[in-house]
Write an enzyme that holds these catalytic residues in place. Structure first.
Site, mmCIF file in Angstrom:
data_model
loop_
_atom_site.group_PDB
_atom_site.id
_atom_site.type_symbol
_atom_site.label_atom_id
_atom_site.label_comp_id
_atom_site.label_asym_id
_atom_site.label_seq_id
_atom_site.Cartn_x
_atom_site.Cartn_y
_atom_site.Cartn_z
ATOM 1 N N ALA A 1 -10.414 -22.946 -3.480
ATOM 2 C CA ALA A 1 -10.702 -21.628 -4.043
ATOM 3 C C ALA A 1 -10.692 -20.535 -2.986
ATOM 4 C CB ALA A 1 -12.056 -21.662 -4.750
ATOM 5 N N HIS B 1 -12.283 -31.648 -10.103
ATOM 6 C CA HIS B 1 -12.477 -30.208 -9.928
ATOM 7 C C HIS B 1 -11.268 -29.712 -9.134
ATOM 8 C CE1 HIS B 1 -16.769 -30.539 -11.153
ATOM 9 N NE2 HIS B 1 -16.649 -31.739 -10.597
ATOM 10 N N THR B 2 -10.237 -29.267 -9.845
ATOM 11 C CA THR B 2 -8.967 -28.948 -9.182
ATOM 12 C C THR B 2 -9.071 -27.763 -8.237
ATOM 13 O OG1 THR B 2 -8.289 -27.607 -11.082
ATOM 14 C CG2 THR B 2 -7.592 -29.904 -11.059
ATOM 15 N N CYS B 3 -10.000 -26.840 -8.496
ATOM 16 C CA CYS B 3 -10.129 -25.682 -7.602
ATOM 17 C C CYS B 3 -10.766 -26.066 -6.272
ATOM 18 C CB CYS B 3 -10.944 -24.582 -8.274
ATOM 19 S SG CYS B 3 -10.111 -23.851 -9.702
ATOM 20 N N PHE B 4 -11.424 -27.240 -6.239
ATOM 21 C CA PHE B 4 -12.095 -27.680 -5.017
ATOM 22 C C PHE B 4 -11.527 -29.003 -4.509
ATOM 23 C CE2 PHE B 4 -15.100 -25.347 -7.732
ATOM 24 C CZ PHE B 4 -15.320 -24.248 -6.929
#
EC number: 2.3.2.26
Length: 748
Positions: free
Chosen positions: A692, A714-717
């Protein structure tokens, strides 16, 4: 006692089995048809319909019907799209075959037959393509158990290995031997490798009547699961493509050399013909061994420089536990080093005064020219200066209509709007886009827009996932607008630091850079054609070939002839003009009917990425910039993974890596896509994964949750949350289910 012969004047009971259809025509750009077959005994009132198969061009029915056929009766088998039949009379028609009485008698009790679908009438405007497989059996000959037949074998595997069936312009069937590069009229019975014909290019054929093509059911009795066969083909294609997308792939060894390793792990090279071995890599010229090591940049991950007792430098590969004397950086960048060396020699010949007093420094490629990672860093800096400081490029789509909705929204925007920070939202999902949602959007969208089913692209070969522009894309009247869209999406992926999941042929990237195409570029795209053209150039073709300056092209089942030059059909190829023929053939092969499509795609790409920013890259580097690394290095993955609430000795961690090592390349890519949103690895490796707010390592997080739950990403992390499963088997099962069966975003 009744006379059996007396029944000949009355109806005969036959069992018609409608097995499957193949290669049906696709009339909707965004949707596949729902085919069903309709069987009608003309004039008798007998009518039957198969079940409807959803969303396919290759339906499989395997349904049978008992029909009463009179002496002069005919049978019509038609295929329809269930989605369209209610709209108007005749809508949804996909093709038919009509069996007259003589054809019925000829096909009866001969096993499964493959029949070409035709139009209802000669004046109909409907586009028809494909075949249907049926059988007719006398009712009194049918046993209690029907034979299971694999439909795919009827089309793909009915020829011995190495053979392919094709048709000439006149429709006659010919058989192509890919091993000897020869053709013949007779149907082969042995594998291609057992035929010993002299190597020569394909020959032209004279017009003859097309024989009826049949496939006996007895030859197809060995059934196999078509889904498994399809998965094997897909996995092989995936492996072949991934093998091409390494960051630095050393060139092949010279002919006759083998690389071997001693029991102590020392790498050496053996010349098999002479038996002479050497520590020196024969791919690297000996005059390059004195290049300044510092100018070559850092060693690859896992490598170390050491010195022997006598002071000689050698290199340790901790990844494979081997040692060698050749610098691995020279092998990786050899083509760039040699190119630079040749450039310097040319410059020295043109200059009276040498501008470079130190030969060693002259041979060294400048780092900004050689180091792809450094060049990419410069590209990112230049692109970041173009990005507006305010505003967002907001796109909201549904997963079900991701292609069509993305197309409408992206094409409404100005090019400079595409430079703004990308914010993607999937309709009905609450995920916030800090990079992960955009990566998944590009992953899903690239799968759709590059899918050959939509007609924009086609596979360059049957054994590898590389694409080329489909010269017949004009079946969609808006195809140029869609190519413009594809170019914009590719540019957006590069601009925002993401990747497209899919790849094109290397000549495509070469053209995208504005470079010319040569015969050598043909080898990777069509090796058989390349070998044939090379054979023409290297041999005397007098009295051997009957080629003219006219070539054939299969356009959705229709053979189209193209003249390479005016009146080419009447100009024979001979020793004097064969070089011109090869040059025109290569140019036609890469540009046949795709000039407008390519220019539209290039326009969209350059609207986002100005072409002058790519002038320092070659075609292989451009592929890596657009697609990222395809090959997943598990060791690099392990080294650059962060652990949260667990340690390297935790069972969850050990079991996770055990599962990863057991996965094939395709499942590893799916796991990476599940956790990060993309199946591709950055050029710098796993250490450069983005989160992110900048770089963020892949993270394994052991959570306190019910062990019946699936792992959560959690693809953003770049983080995967794993419950404390009791066994490796349970973790493997849950992980496999998560990566293959789940999708969607939410906010916690």
């Amino acid at each position: 006692m009744s006379n059996p012969g007396g029944r000949r004047n009355g109806p005969v009971k036959l069992r018609l089995t409608v097995l499957c259809a193949k290669n049906l025509v696709k009339k909707d750009f965004f949707r596949l048809p729902d085919p069903f077959a309709k069987v009608v005994v003309d004039g008798s009132g007998q009518c039957h319909s198969t079940d409807t198969v959803k969303n396919t061009l290759d339906p499989k029915w395997n349904q049978h019907y008992d029909l009463y056929i009179g002496k002069s009766d005919s049978v019509t088998i038609s295929v329809w799209n269930h989605k369209k039949i209610h709209k108007k009379q005749g809508a949804g028609f996909l093709g038919c075959v009509r069996l007259l009485s003589n054809a019925i008698n000829r096909l009866k009790d001969t096993g499964y037959q493959r029949l070409d679908l035709c139009k209802l009438g000669p004046n109909d405007n409907d586009t028809v393509r494909g075949q249907i497989v049926v059988s007719l059996q006398s009712r009194d000959r049918i046993g209690t158990g029907g034979q299971v037949v694999d439909c795919s074998r009827l089309f793909d595997n009915d020829l011995p290995d190495g053979w392919e069936e094709r048709r000439t312009a006149s429709g006659r069937i010919q058989y192509l031997n890919h091993i000897t590069r020869t053709t013949q009229w007779e149907r082969p019975t042995r594998p291609a490798s057992e035929y010993s014909s002299p190597g020569r290019p394909l020959s032209c054929f004279v017009d003859e009547n097309t024989p009826i093509s049949g496939t006996n059911g007895a030859t197809c009795g060995q059934s196999s699961d078509p889904r498994l066969a399809e998965r094997r083909v897909r996995s092989q294609r995936h492996r072949n493509y991934m093998s091409r997308t390494h960051l630095h792939t050393p060139p092949d060894l010279p002919e006759g050399y083998e690389q071997r390793t001693t029991q102590q792990g020392q790498v050496y090279f053996l010349h098999t013909q002479t038996g002479v071995s050497t520590w020196h890599d024969p791919r690297v010229p000996r005059d390059l061994s004195n290049i300044n090591c510092e100018e070559l940049g850092p060693l690859p991950p896992g490598w170390e420089i050491r010195n022997t007792a006598t002071g000689r430098v050698y290199f340790v590969d901790h990844n494979n536990r081997t040692t060698q004397f050749t610098d691995p950086r020279l092998s990786a960048n050899l083509h760039l080093v040699l190119n630079r060396q040749n450039q310097l020699k040319d410059q020295q010949q043109q200059q009276v005064v040498s501008l470079c007093p130190d030969d060693t420094e002259c041979l060294t490629v400048p780092r900004y020219k050689r180091d792809l990672v450094q060049k990419l860093k410069i590209l990112r800096q230049e692109l970041s200066q173009q990005q507006p400081q305010a505003g967002h490029c907001r796109i909201e789509v549904s997963r079900e209509e991701i292609f069509e909705e993305s197309y409408r929204q992206v094409m409404k925007m100005r090019p400079k709007d595409l430079w703004k920070r990308l914010m993607i939202k999937f309709r009905g999902e609450e995920g916030l886009d800090y990079g992960g949602v955009a990566r998944e959007w590009l992953y899903l969208l690239s799968h759709e827009m590059l899918n050959p089913y939509y007609g924009l692209f086609q596979y360059s070969r049957d054994d590898i996932y590389t694409l080329q522009i489909n010269p017949d894309s004009a079946v969609n009247p808006e195809h140029l607008s869609y190519f413009h869209f594809v170019g914009r999406i590719m540019g957006m992926a590069v601009f925002h630091g993401h990747y497209i999941d899919g790849g094109f042929t290397l000549p495509f990237y070469k053209q995208l850079l504005g470079k010319s195409i040569t015969l050598d570029d043909m080898e990777l795209v069509d090796p058989d054609l390349h070998n044939s053209l090379v054979w023409i150039l290297e041999n005397d073709i007098t009295g051997v070939l009957d080629h003219t300056f006219c070539v054939e092209h299969n356009a959705y089942g229709e053979i189209i002839q193209h003249e390479l030059k005016p009146n080419g059909k009447s100009i024979p190829v001979n020793e004097e003009n064969k070089k011109e023929y090869v040059r025109l053939y290569v140019n036609w092969r890469f540009l046949r009917g795709i000039e407008a499509q390519f220019l539209a795609l290039q326009k969209g790409f350059n609207e986002v990425i100005p072409q002058h920013l790519l002038k320092t890259f070659d075609e292989k580097e451009l592929e890596l910039i657009i697609c990222g690394l395809g090959k997943i290095d598990v060791n690099d993955w392990k080294v650059n993974t962060r652990l949260k609430h667990c340690t390297p000795d935790s069972n969850i961690v050990k079991w996770f890596w055990k599962a990863v090592e057991f996965f094939d390349e395709e499942r590893r890519a799916r796991l990476l896509q599940f956790v990060t949103g993309s199946s591709r690895v950055p050029l710098q490796g796993f250490k450069a994964l983005q989160g992110a707010a900048g770089p963020r390592l892949f993270t394994i997080h052991q959570i306190d949750a019910c062990t019946n739950n699936l792992p959560k990403a959690h693809t953003c992390f770049n983080r995967i949350d794993i419950p404390p499963y009791e066994s490796y088997e349970k973790l493997y099962e849950k992980l496999l289910t998560a990566i293959e069966e789940t999708c969607g975003f939410a906010v916690e």
